[in-house]
Scaffold this active site. Structure first.
Site, mmCIF file in Angstrom:
data_model
loop_
_atom_site.group_PDB
_atom_site.id
_atom_site.type_symbol
_atom_site.label_atom_id
_atom_site.label_comp_id
_atom_site.label_asym_id
_atom_site.label_seq_id
_atom_site.Cartn_x
_atom_site.Cartn_y
_atom_site.Cartn_z
ATOM 1 N N SER A 124 0.869 -1.172 0.000
ATOM 2 C CA SER A 124 0.000 0.000 0.000
ATOM 3 C C SER A 124 0.905 1.220 0.000
ATOM 4 O O SER A 124 2.088 1.146 0.335
ATOM 5 C CB SER A 124 -0.939 -0.006 1.211
ATOM 6 O OG SER A 124 -0.223 -0.171 2.421
ATOM 7 N N GLU A 140 1.222 5.652 0.690
ATOM 8 C CA GLU A 140 0.669 6.846 1.326
ATOM 9 C C GLU A 140 1.090 8.088 0.558
ATOM 10 O O GLU A 140 2.243 8.234 0.150
ATOM 11 C CB GLU A 140 1.146 6.950 2.771
ATOM 12 C CG GLU A 140 0.604 8.176 3.503
ATOM 13 C CD GLU A 140 1.011 8.214 4.957
ATOM 14 O OE1 GLU A 140 0.620 7.286 5.692
ATOM 15 O OE2 GLU A 140 1.731 9.158 5.350
ATOM 16 N N TYR A 184 -3.829 13.720 6.473
ATOM 17 C CA TYR A 184 -4.748 14.746 6.987
ATOM 18 C C TYR A 184 -3.941 15.636 7.907
ATOM 19 O O TYR A 184 -3.352 15.157 8.874
ATOM 20 C CB TYR A 184 -5.858 14.032 7.747
ATOM 21 C CG TYR A 184 -7.053 14.844 8.184
ATOM 22 C CD1 TYR A 184 -8.105 15.075 7.312
ATOM 23 C CD2 TYR A 184 -7.154 15.318 9.484
ATOM 24 C CE1 TYR A 184 -9.241 15.772 7.724
ATOM 25 C CE2 TYR A 184 -8.276 16.012 9.908
ATOM 26 C CZ TYR A 184 -9.323 16.237 9.021
ATOM 27 O OH TYR A 184 -10.448 16.916 9.425
ATOM 28 N N HIS A 219 -7.139 9.743 5.856
ATOM 29 C CA HIS A 219 -6.719 9.938 7.247
ATOM 30 C C HIS A 219 -7.717 10.845 7.962
ATOM 31 O O HIS A 219 -8.295 11.751 7.366
ATOM 32 C CB HIS A 219 -5.335 10.575 7.299
ATOM 33 C CG HIS A 219 -4.226 9.651 6.911
ATOM 34 N ND1 HIS A 219 -3.000 9.652 7.544
ATOM 35 C CD2 HIS A 219 -4.144 8.692 5.963
ATOM 36 C CE1 HIS A 219 -2.212 8.736 6.995
ATOM 37 N NE2 HIS A 219 -2.895 8.150 6.017
ATOM 38 N N ASP A 278 -1.174 15.016 15.532
ATOM 39 C CA ASP A 278 -0.201 15.903 16.167
ATOM 40 C C ASP A 278 -0.786 17.303 16.323
ATOM 41 O O ASP A 278 -1.540 17.766 15.453
ATOM 42 C CB ASP A 278 1.076 15.994 15.321
ATOM 43 C CG ASP A 278 1.769 14.650 15.195
ATOM 44 O OD1 ASP A 278 1.883 13.955 16.227
ATOM 45 O OD2 ASP A 278 2.195 14.300 14.084
ATOM 46 N N HIS A 303 6.029 5.654 20.905
ATOM 47 C CA HIS A 303 5.559 7.012 20.654
ATOM 48 C C HIS A 303 6.216 7.981 21.646
ATOM 49 O O HIS A 303 6.365 7.661 22.831
ATOM 50 C CB HIS A 303 4.035 7.065 20.809
ATOM 51 C CG HIS A 303 3.429 8.327 20.319
ATOM 52 N ND1 HIS A 303 3.493 9.517 21.018
ATOM 53 C CD2 HIS A 303 2.753 8.608 19.178
ATOM 54 C CE1 HIS A 303 2.878 10.466 20.342
ATOM 55 N NE2 HIS A 303 2.413 9.948 19.219
ATOM 56 N N ASP A 324 2.653 2.121 25.520
ATOM 57 C CA ASP A 324 2.392 2.296 24.093
ATOM 58 C C ASP A 324 1.710 1.060 23.505
ATOM 59 O O ASP A 324 0.772 1.169 22.703
ATOM 60 C CB ASP A 324 3.721 2.563 23.374
ATOM 61 C CG ASP A 324 3.538 3.311 22.069
ATOM 62 O OD1 ASP A 324 2.528 4.024 21.926
ATOM 63 O OD2 ASP A 324 4.409 3.191 21.197
ATOM 64 N N LYS A 354 -6.757 0.304 20.573
ATOM 65 C CA LYS A 354 -7.199 0.723 19.243
ATOM 66 C C LYS A 354 -7.699 -0.467 18.430
ATOM 67 O O LYS A 354 -8.739 -0.384 17.755
ATOM 68 C CB LYS A 354 -6.065 1.448 18.513
ATOM 69 C CG LYS A 354 -5.725 2.801 19.113
ATOM 70 C CD LYS A 354 -4.715 3.581 18.295
ATOM 71 C CE LYS A 354 -3.311 3.078 18.434
ATOM 72 N NZ LYS A 354 -2.326 3.978 17.786
ATOM 73 N N GLN A 384 4.947 3.475 12.199
ATOM 74 C CA GLN A 384 5.785 4.571 11.761
ATOM 75 C C GLN A 384 7.053 3.972 11.156
ATOM 76 O O GLN A 384 7.389 2.810 11.385
ATOM 77 C CB GLN A 384 6.128 5.486 12.936
ATOM 78 C CG GLN A 384 5.051 6.477 13.286
ATOM 79 C CD GLN A 384 4.867 7.556 12.215
ATOM 80 O OE1 GLN A 384 5.637 7.614 11.248
ATOM 81 N NE2 GLN A 384 3.853 8.385 12.377
ATOM 82 N N PHE A 394 11.233 14.421 10.516
ATOM 83 C CA PHE A 394 10.124 13.489 10.694
ATOM 84 C C PHE A 394 10.382 12.561 11.882
ATOM 85 O O PHE A 394 9.482 12.293 12.685
ATOM 86 C CB PHE A 394 9.937 12.644 9.435
ATOM 87 C CG PHE A 394 9.469 13.405 8.226
ATOM 88 C CD1 PHE A 394 8.822 14.625 8.351
ATOM 89 C CD2 PHE A 394 9.672 12.896 6.952
ATOM 90 C CE1 PHE A 394 8.389 15.325 7.235
ATOM 91 C CE2 PHE A 394 9.243 13.581 5.828
ATOM 92 C CZ PHE A 394 8.599 14.797 5.972
ATOM 93 N N HIS A 428 3.825 -1.028 3.724
ATOM 94 C CA HIS A 428 3.165 0.256 3.473
ATOM 95 C C HIS A 428 4.264 1.284 3.222
ATOM 96 O O HIS A 428 5.138 1.495 4.068
ATOM 97 C CB HIS A 428 2.328 0.661 4.690
ATOM 98 C CG HIS A 428 1.545 1.923 4.502
ATOM 99 N ND1 HIS A 428 0.394 1.988 3.750
ATOM 100 C CD2 HIS A 428 1.747 3.181 4.983
ATOM 101 C CE1 HIS A 428 -0.092 3.219 3.775
ATOM 102 N NE2 HIS A 428 0.716 3.962 4.520
#
Length: 319
Positions: free
Chosen positions: A35, A37, A69, A97, A129, A171, A180, A187, A198, A238, A288
């Site tokens: 996939s 992004e 997003y 997103h 964020d 995170h 975490d 979720k 990430q 990043f 991804h």
């Protein structure tokens, strides 16, 4: 150890031996699923670049592409327009997103319903964020306090497929790795289909995280997020935001290449492809790619993994 686990271990040992004894990318079955992004374009020129990248990558038959997003809904309209265009004009499944930042539950419901009406069936649900870098996350007084709450709320709005984020190197806001992991489990238990990590630059970081997740009772798919690096300074920015570590050897590899963009691409493709091959040897079959709206590096890595572009029109299934 169960028989299925033993069989997987034997398969991974075979893959590892093959990777050592033969050319690194020889004989791959092309059975990995991928996939991609993208981020919403800010101008007509950037829109053309994104569309060129999508046109290049679509024949790789991705299981979906996602569009990011911005913090605080700063790209809401552009994200919606980009996803809607992909759905309308192509045969590629598109995910949008959606974040909790500076949005009430009513506002998120409105956005989610608009996505559903536009044909979006897949949401990447994130806490998000804060708009100001370095600021602490503050839930909207009438909004969702966490990504887990957002997942639950989206499931009440429509039967979306939902992906969430995972952090192999923890995170930055988590007080420890276990906290975490607990958050990731919430979720997935709330209804998420998969987690997408990430980016990271060590296969061991992913494998340790996968093992820890398994030990924590997390059974959902954890897809590694791959960032092909051609700009170390940008990547360092990043990484600081998401807790990823850039190893010294990577800094050393890109040293002296500031004025050699094509060479940087070659080095970036080599580094990312080798990491993906080692992940594949460890049993990973889903990848991804964070494309940064550029196709060439992700295309090259997928090709090395044995995935071949199909001779098909981008809009073949949409016509």
């Amino acid at each position: 150890m169960t028989q299925s686990a033993k069989n997987l271990s034997l398969q991974e040992m075979h893959e590892a031996r093959m990777a050592l004894d033969t050319p690194l990318f020889a004989g791959l079955a092309g059975d990995a699923e991928i996939s991609f992004e993208f981020f919403p374009p800010k101008s007509k020129k950037m829109e053309a670049t994104l569309w060129d990248s999508l046109t290049t990558l679509a024949p790789m038959n991705p299981r979906f592409v996602s569009v990011t997003y911005g913090a605080g809904g700063s790209t809401r309209e552009r994200t919606h327009a980009t996803v809607a265009r992909i759905i309308k004009e192509t045969n590629v499944p598109a995910a949008a997103h959606l974040t909790c930042v500076e949005a009430s539950k009513a506002e998120i419901r409105e956005v989610a319903e608009q996505y559903w009406e536009a044909g979006v069936r897949h949401i990447v649900a994130l806490r998000g964020d804060p708009p100001k870098i370095g600021a602490a996350f503050e839930p909207h007084p009438e909004g969702y306090a966490s990504a887990a709450d957002l997942v639950k709320g989206l499931k009440e709005i429509a039967p979306f497929e939902i992906s969430v984020a995972a952090y192999p190197e923890t995170h930055p806001d988590a007080n420890c790795p276990q906290t975490d992991l607990d958050n990731l489990k919430r979720k997935l238990d709330a209804g998420a289909t998969r987690a997408i990590t990430q980016f990271f630059f060590s296969p061991d970081a992913y494998f340790r995280f996968r093992d820890a997740a398994d030990a924590a009772g997390i059974t959902g798919e954890i897809t590694p997020g791959i960032l092909p690096v051609s700009n170390v300074a940008q990547t360092r920015k990043f990484a600081g935001m998401c807790g990823a570590q850039i190893p010294q050897w990577m800094d050393d590899l890109f040293e002296g290449l500031d004025d050699h963009p094509e060479t940087r691409k070659l080095v970036a493709a080599t580094v990312a492809a080798e990491m993906c091959r080692r992940l594949y040897a460890g049993g990973v079959r889903h990848f991804h790619f964070y494309t940064l709206n550029r196709a060439e590096l992700s295309f090259a890595i997928c090709h090395l993994l044995g995935i071949r572009a199909q001779k098909m029109a981008l809009t073949e299934a949409a016509e």
